[in-house]
Each structure stands twice: as C-alpha cells, then as structure tokens.
Scaffold this active site. Structure first.
Site, mmCIF file in Angstrom:
data_model
loop_
_atom_site.group_PDB
_atom_site.id
_atom_site.type_symbol
_atom_site.label_atom_id
_atom_site.label_comp_id
_atom_site.label_asym_id
_atom_site.label_seq_id
_atom_site.Cartn_x
_atom_site.Cartn_y
_atom_site.Cartn_z
ATOM 1 C CB CYS A 1 -0.976 -0.015 1.166
ATOM 2 S SG CYS A 1 -0.202 -0.018 2.802
ATOM 3 C CG ASN B 1 4.378 -1.717 5.236
ATOM 4 O OD1 ASN B 1 5.496 -2.018 5.617
ATOM 5 N ND2 ASN B 1 3.417 -2.604 5.158
ATOM 6 C CB CYS C 1 -3.733 1.560 6.922
ATOM 7 S SG CYS C 1 -3.482 3.039 7.936
ATOM 8 N NE ARG C 2 -4.547 1.455 1.657
ATOM 9 C CZ ARG C 2 -4.340 2.202 0.597
ATOM 10 N NH1 ARG C 2 -5.189 2.149 -0.421
ATOM 11 N NH2 ARG C 2 -3.286 3.003 0.530
ATOM 12 C CB SER C 3 0.306 -3.494 2.723
ATOM 13 O OG SER C 3 1.131 -2.584 3.403
ATOM 14 C CG ASP D 1 -5.385 5.516 2.398
ATOM 15 O OD1 ASP D 1 -5.399 5.032 3.547
ATOM 16 O OD2 ASP D 1 -4.490 6.260 1.972
#
Ligand code: 4NP
Length: 167
Positions: A15, A18, A20-22, A132
């Site tokens: 993401c 690095n 939150c999402r990934s 996001d």
C-alpha cells in the site's frame, strides 16, 4: 522475512504507508495460509510505496480491527518497497491503482506480470481498490478488512489452484 524453504511461494502486499492496508493484508493472508496448514510453503511480507512511516508499527486502528478478528499485526514494522522485492517475490499485490502503477514501474518488463491489484482476485466486490482508511474512522478500517479478508482468501485459492468461486 522469516525463513522459508527454497520453493516457497513468496507473496508481498503493498500500500502507500505500510501501516494500514498492507499490514492488514499480510495478517489476513498469513492467517488464511496457517488455517490451511500451509505455513511452511509461504513467505509473506508487506511494504509501502512511500517512506513516511519507516520502522513504525501498524496504525492503532488497523491493529484494533485485526485484533477484533483474532489477527495480531502488532509486531509488523513499516518498510518501503524496493526493486529487489520485484525480483524476490512471486506475487505482488497492490491495494490501489497508484500503488499498482508505482510497482509496475519498479518491476520493469521482467517482473511486471507479478504485479496485480489485490481486488482483481475477488469478484465479490465491484471495487478495484481497497479504499485508504488512513484519514477515515474505525468503520473504514472494518470495511477495508472485509475486502482484504475476502480477497486474500480468494488469492490463496488462486495460488494453490484449488477450485473456488474467485478467480
Ligand atoms: P496505507 O495508509 O497506505 O494503507 O498504509 C496510509 C498511511 C499513511 C499515509 C497514507 C495512507 N500517509 O499519508 O502518511
């Protein structure tokens, strides 16, 4: 990355930050792999295309969303993607189109085929990108994790080539 056998399948989630999402994708995919008893067959990591949060743990809201589903991502630390990652990993999953474009550039012609949008793997959503949640609220992290869990399950089915409902 931890130790894995020579023939491990290497999967990288990417993401922007690095945090939150990934990391959520790394944690969700790792759990799916472990639930299928395939932990020894996979090398799993995450990284960010940006460098703002290097060395930082996942955002507290991401940690809480993961913890509510029994996934512990507290030990992860942010790092930035590198050209070496493009050679080292077999499957490189971008959370959004901007990450995808950055990764394709980094991968060059030789490794571009490894780079896909994570949500391409799951037809349960019309969305192409994991939104996001960084500037959002707790519920945005829940929504991101809903998408990520469905897609990482489908990704694992795809990689292991078992019959399933997701491509
Ligand atoms: P991520 O979220 O890409 O899912 O980790 C973000 C984290 C930090 C920033 C943007 C997105 N930031 O601008 O610092």
């Amino acid at each position: 990355m931890s130790q894995a056998p020579m023939n491990a399948r290497r999967v990288l989630f990417v993401c922007l930050g690095n945090i939150c999402r990934s990391p959520l994708a790394e944690g969700a995919f790792r759990r799916a792999v472990e639930m299928r008893g395939l932990g020894a067959d996979f090398e799993i990591d995450s990284a960010g295309s940006g460098d703002w949060h290097l060395g930082a743990p996942p955002d507290a809201r991401a940690q809480r969303a993961a913890a509510r589903r029994g996934i512990d991502i507290s030990g992860l630390r942010a790092r930035q993607t590198s050209a070496a990652d493009m050679a080292a990993f077999d499957h490189i999953l971008a959370m959004d189109r901007a990450n995808h474009a950055d990764l394709r550039r980094l991968a060059g012609a030789r490794h571009a085929h490894k780079v896909r949008l994570l949500l391409e793997h799951c037809p349960q959503t019309e969305l192409a990108e994991v939104p996001d949640p960084y500037y959002g609220e707790e519920g945005d992290f829940e929504h991101a994790l809903d998408l990520i869990e469905a897609a990482t399950d489908a990704l694992l089915t795809h990689i292991t080539a078992a019959p399933g409902k997701c491509k």
